[in-house]
Write a protein that holds these residues in place. Structure first.
Motif: not given
Length: 272
Positions: A115-123, A264-272
């Protein structure tokens, strides 16, 4: 650390040989402190849905940790990396710092990667030892790691993996997840390089950033964790049970400093 050598008991030597290089956050969680004190008026409190990764920005920027993140220590014979929340570049983030240290933080979650395959983070990393690489067990320091633990059918483990899991639990009291995927910033290996841990096939590294060209700046990283898991392990993933961060410098003993933004985990890529 002191340079004076001390005799090591056989049982302790066996434990060190077993655990050396195993990801600290793959060994289960420990009870830890929560954020204390009020949030600043300039920054509204950020909350997480049940089972999600608790954002670092939900803590006051006063060194405390958000409720849900716990210190993780695997090698008690080594100094701990220091983790504190702070205000950096206009936001509340996690600051990691240490020299010759090895410990991390972990957050227990319950995430469906379908359901939420997109993992995003900043480092962000300001300096790193160019020698550091997961490709050499004696040089395997990483300024930043994002560690994801997965559930699965433990009866499917090979005899060798089962033996490693049982020994880890015996010596540490903690259980390994069925599978662990670690996104690392490596000093030498190219981005997308995959490496299996020396002692178990259920722990794998994936290089998400490489070298020194991107130092001294915030990097936003986005990964399809489901696709990565299928590529790295050759099978579909189970539920995600934990997420951790790890900054270590116990091999090369170089001063290491890094910052982590919210994960965080999200359902779609950031640029979708």
């Amino acid at each position: 650390m002191s340079s004076i050598a001390h005799p090591i008991a056989p049982a302790d030597l066996q434990r060190r040989r077993l655990c050396l290089g195993l990801p600290a956050l793959a060994l289960g969680g420990m009870l830890g402190g929560c954020a204390s004190g009020p949030t600043t008026g300039a920054e509204p409190a950020v909350t997480a849905a049940p089972g999600a990764v608790v954002p670092f920005s939900s803590a006051a920027a006063d060194g405390s940790l958000p409720c849900g993140w716990a210190p993780y220590v695997m090698r008690r014979d080594l100094p701990r990396t220091r983790y504190q929340t702070c205000h950096q570049d206009g936001k509340t983030v996690l600051h990691a710092q240490g020299t010759g240290t090895s410990s991390g933080l972990q957050c227990q979650v319950s995430v469906d990667p379908v359901q939420t395959p997109w993992l995003r983070w900043q480092w962000r990393v300001n300096e790193m030892d160019a020698r550091a690489t997961i490709d050499d067990e004696d040089l395997s320091d990483t300024p930043t790691r994002i560690i994801v633990g997965f559930e699965g059918d433990m009866s499917r483990l090979s005899f060798r993996d089962r033996l490693v899991f049982e020994q880890v639990e015996l010596f540490t009291g903690h259980k390994l997840p069925f599978a662990t995927l670690m996104y690392v910033w490596d000093g030498q290996l190219p981005v997308e390089h995959v490496r299996q841990h020396e002692r178990t096939g259920r722990v794998r590294y994936l290089v998400a950033e490489s070298g020194q060209t991107q130092l001294r700046q915030w990097l936003a990283v986005e990964r399809n964790v489901m696709a990565d898991y299928e590529r790295v392990f050759g099978e579909a993933p189970g539920r995600i049970s934990s997420v951790g961060v790890l900054t270590d410098s116990d091999d090369l003993k170089s001063p290491t400093e890094a910052w982590y933004g919210d994960i965080g985990f999200f359902g779609r890529p950031a640029n979708a």
